[in-house]
Design a protein around this motif. Structure first.
Motif, mmCIF file in Angstrom:
data_model
loop_
_atom_site.group_PDB
_atom_site.id
_atom_site.type_symbol
_atom_site.label_atom_id
_atom_site.label_comp_id
_atom_site.label_asym_id
_atom_site.label_seq_id
_atom_site.Cartn_x
_atom_site.Cartn_y
_atom_site.Cartn_z
ATOM 1 N N LEU A 237 0.774 -1.344 -0.010
ATOM 2 C CA LEU A 237 -0.013 -0.128 -0.125
ATOM 3 C C LEU A 237 0.696 1.229 -0.009
ATOM 4 N N GLU A 238 0.650 2.134 -0.815
ATOM 5 C CA GLU A 238 1.193 3.471 -1.003
ATOM 6 C C GLU A 238 0.232 4.452 -1.170
ATOM 7 N N PHE A 239 0.630 5.364 0.053
ATOM 8 C CA PHE A 239 -0.351 6.536 0.323
ATOM 9 C C PHE A 239 -0.157 8.078 -0.563
ATOM 10 N N LYS A 240 -0.310 7.820 -1.756
ATOM 11 C CA LYS A 240 -0.174 8.494 -2.883
ATOM 12 C C LYS A 240 -1.463 8.364 -3.932
ATOM 13 N N ASN A 241 -1.434 9.439 -4.670
ATOM 14 C CA ASN A 241 -2.656 9.511 -5.759
ATOM 15 C C ASN A 241 -3.768 8.975 -5.167
ATOM 16 N N LEU A 242 -4.328 9.676 -4.186
ATOM 17 C CA LEU A 242 -5.269 9.568 -3.249
ATOM 18 C C LEU A 242 -6.523 10.047 -3.716
ATOM 19 N N THR A 243 -7.799 9.311 -3.480
ATOM 20 C CA THR A 243 -9.150 9.763 -4.274
ATOM 21 C C THR A 243 -9.966 10.259 -3.108
ATOM 22 N N ALA A 244 -10.543 11.224 -3.508
ATOM 23 C CA ALA A 244 -11.405 12.025 -2.466
ATOM 24 C C ALA A 244 -12.902 11.443 -2.161
ATOM 25 N N LYS A 276 -28.009 6.424 35.571
ATOM 26 C CA LYS A 276 -28.579 4.988 36.030
ATOM 27 C C LYS A 276 -28.713 3.966 34.737
ATOM 28 N N LEU A 277 -29.108 4.690 33.540
ATOM 29 C CA LEU A 277 -29.274 3.777 32.305
ATOM 30 C C LEU A 277 -29.116 4.726 31.305
ATOM 31 N N LYS A 278 -28.352 4.207 30.279
ATOM 32 C CA LYS A 278 -27.897 4.905 29.214
ATOM 33 C C LYS A 278 -28.299 3.999 27.771
ATOM 34 N N ILE A 279 -28.892 4.517 26.901
ATOM 35 C CA ILE A 279 -29.330 3.867 25.583
ATOM 36 C C ILE A 279 -28.824 4.682 24.486
ATOM 37 N N GLY A 280 -27.884 4.024 23.616
ATOM 38 C CA GLY A 280 -27.343 4.875 22.664
ATOM 39 C C GLY A 280 -27.519 3.935 21.279
ATOM 40 N N VAL A 281 -27.695 4.703 20.008
ATOM 41 C CA VAL A 281 -27.997 3.984 18.843
ATOM 42 C C VAL A 281 -27.410 5.107 17.782
ATOM 43 N N SER A 282 -26.576 4.324 16.895
ATOM 44 C CA SER A 282 -25.525 5.204 15.965
ATOM 45 C C SER A 282 -25.687 4.408 14.582
ATOM 46 N N ILE A 283 -25.571 5.096 13.673
ATOM 47 C CA ILE A 283 -25.211 4.460 12.186
ATOM 48 C C ILE A 283 -23.889 4.952 11.868
ATOM 49 N N THR A 284 -22.953 4.220 11.785
ATOM 50 C CA THR A 284 -21.472 4.338 11.457
ATOM 51 C C THR A 284 -21.247 4.291 10.031
ATOM 52 N N ASP A 285 -20.120 5.023 9.545
ATOM 53 C CA ASP A 285 -19.625 4.545 8.144
ATOM 54 C C ASP A 285 -20.706 4.779 7.133
ATOM 55 N N ILE A 286 -21.542 5.687 7.075
ATOM 56 C CA ILE A 286 -22.071 6.037 5.889
ATOM 57 C C ILE A 286 -21.265 6.726 4.764
ATOM 58 N N GLY A 287 -21.430 6.319 3.638
ATOM 59 C CA GLY A 287 -20.704 6.890 2.457
ATOM 60 C C GLY A 287 -20.077 5.876 1.673
ATOM 61 N N SER A 288 -19.172 6.478 0.691
ATOM 62 C CA SER A 288 -18.373 5.788 -0.291
ATOM 63 C C SER A 288 -17.268 6.548 -0.749
ATOM 64 N N ILE A 289 -16.566 5.862 -1.626
ATOM 65 C CA ILE A 289 -15.354 6.400 -2.429
ATOM 66 C C ILE A 289 -15.498 5.924 -3.828
#
Length: 447
Positions: A237-244, A276-289
């Motif tokens: 892997l080379e971190f060059k010519n990156l794509t946004a 006393k109680l915590k409830i968490g909901v999330s959606i992660t990594d929405i997107g694409s390249i």
């Protein structure tokens, strides 16, 4: 399938001893700080930190329903770990492989005021998914077809994606509702993605026979094989010519307080609400390249070839030498491993908590040019204080694996694994992970 069997072998033999669906267990801790927002961006607000600065953290996770390892036998062996002798194998028609490596670079979070917080994260991530590969065929590719018996295979919906990318995330969290007994907060992370590159492949149907006496492989079907760019090499892997690209995480968390505990509506000092109680909901990594100049090759697999060529030349060269292929340049969108995360955290008594958590992939493993997480359900008791936490998550993971791990946070240092205990005790572990992190926590001052 560019060096596919070799790549999986290297990933396993190298990372098995150093390597978590990221930071597994640690992100449940109220004192996880910047790491907690990778699970749910709402965690950034109403935290026990004035500021939290991550220096460097690394997390890795590897799993498959093809292999299982007896770590005790491997450790006892005088000759060290050997892939063939120390690995129990479970070949079937639709084996799967998964790998996730996540480095959290210099990152920070801080409070803007008593209701809002902001953070900046930098990450480098590598994902590998191989779905529905015939285990006997994979083993033969790994061993250079030195089989002594014939075998047949019938593969349906075979696909895989290897993807490496970097990301810079800007997180904002805010308290939305706050009264004597209830608190609701939300958060969002917007990500600037930089694609390093991807290898991907798919085949709706492939059938075949291996003739041991003639050492020939006869196949029917079609294989689509692609590179995100012409010179991309997943072995270097080379971190060059990156794509946004662009991505996002979004999350909410509700907290119920048995008492009016450290909630003072008019206080000028932001305070951490001990719930006393915590409830968490999330959606992660929405997107694409979107890689606009991907090299796509469609191979016609209707042929009989010398199986020895896969050992001599490698899978990618053997494909090119033995099968007709048509190459085109086209745009290819690689989807991120979008996931739904739910956390229920209950305080049993002062400093003692238990978490019930699940992470479920929102990307089907039959989806082409996409990565996906391993579905996981877990229970994690923990002892949590300002400078010290210890936790022991128990998980049920995709591929039918049970995992029992342990983790420790001691001031700026965190180490742990979601499967270290089962890796040491089980006769055949199918997943493994480990993580380590170093940060500078700046805690709030309380009245």
């Amino acid at each position: 399938m560019k060096k596919l069997h070799l790549l999986i072998f290297i990933l396993f033999t190298f990372h098995i001893s150093i390597n978590a669906q990221s930071y597994f267990g640690y992100t449940f801790d109220n004192y996880s700080g910047i790491h907690g927002i990778t699970l749910n961006p709402a965690n950034i607000v109403d935290s026990p930190f004035k500021a939290d600065i991550n220096l460097i953290s690394g997390s890795g996770f590897l799993g498959s329903d093809y292999f299982g390892i007896n770590v005790q036998d491997a450790l006892k062996s005088d000759s060290g770990f050997d892939f063939d002798s120390d690995m129990e194998k479970f070949p079937k028609d639709d084996n799967n492989f998964f790998f996730n490596f996540d480095v959290l670079g210099p990152s920070f979070m801080f409070n803007i005021n008593k209701k809002s917080s902001i953070g900046l994260t930098t990450r480098v991530r590598v994902f590998l998914n191989v779905n529905n590969i015939n285990g006997e065929l994979y083993e033969s590719l790994s061993n250079g077809f030195d089989e002594t018996t014939d075998f047949n295979f019938d593969i349906k919906d075979f696909n895989g994606t290897v993807h490496a990318w970097g990301e810079v995330g800007l997180t904002y969290g805010r308290i939305l509702i706050k009264n004597e007994y209830n608190l609701l907060k939300g958060g969002i992370t917007l990500k600037s993605l930089q694609g390093v590159g991807s290898t991907f492949f798919s085949a709706p149907t492939v059938t075949g026979q291996y003739d041991a006496s003639a050492n020939t492989l006869t196949t029917t079907g079609n294989l689509n094989y692609g590179l995100s760019q012409e010179d991309f090499d997943d072995d270097d892997l080379e971190f060059k010519n990156l794509t946004a690209g662009f991505g996002a995480d979004i999350g909410f968390a509700y907290q119920w307080n048995e008492k009016n505990n450290l909630i003072v509506a008019d206080s000028i000092i932001p305070r951490f609400t001990k719930y006393k109680l915590k409830i968490g909901v999330s959606i992660t990594d929405i997107g694409s390249i979107n890689y606009k100049e991907s090299e796509l090759t469609a191979y016609d697999l209707n042929a009989t070839v010398d199986a020895g060529s896969f050992d001599e030349d490698g899978s990618d060269q053997a494909l090119e030498d033995n099968y007709n292929g048509v190459t085109t340049i086209a745009s290819t969108k690689i989807r991120l491993p979008t996931a739904l995360n739910v956390l229920v955290d209950y305080k049993i008594k002062s400093k003692l908590y238990v978490s019930f958590a699940t992470s479920m992939s929102l990307v089907s493993n039959n989806t082409e040019t996409a990565n996906s997480i391993i579905n996981t359900v877990s229970v994690a008791p923990r002892l949590e204080t300002k400078w010290f936490s210890i936790y022991s998550p128990i998980s049920f993971r995709q591929y039918g694996d049970f995992a029992w791990g342990a983790g420790l946070r001691f001031g700026p240092l965190t180490v742990g694994s979601g499967a270290v205990l089962t890796n040491l005790l089980s006769d055949s572990s199918k997943t493994t992970d480990v993580y380590v992190g170093l940060k500078i926590p700046i805690y709030r001052k309380y009245k």
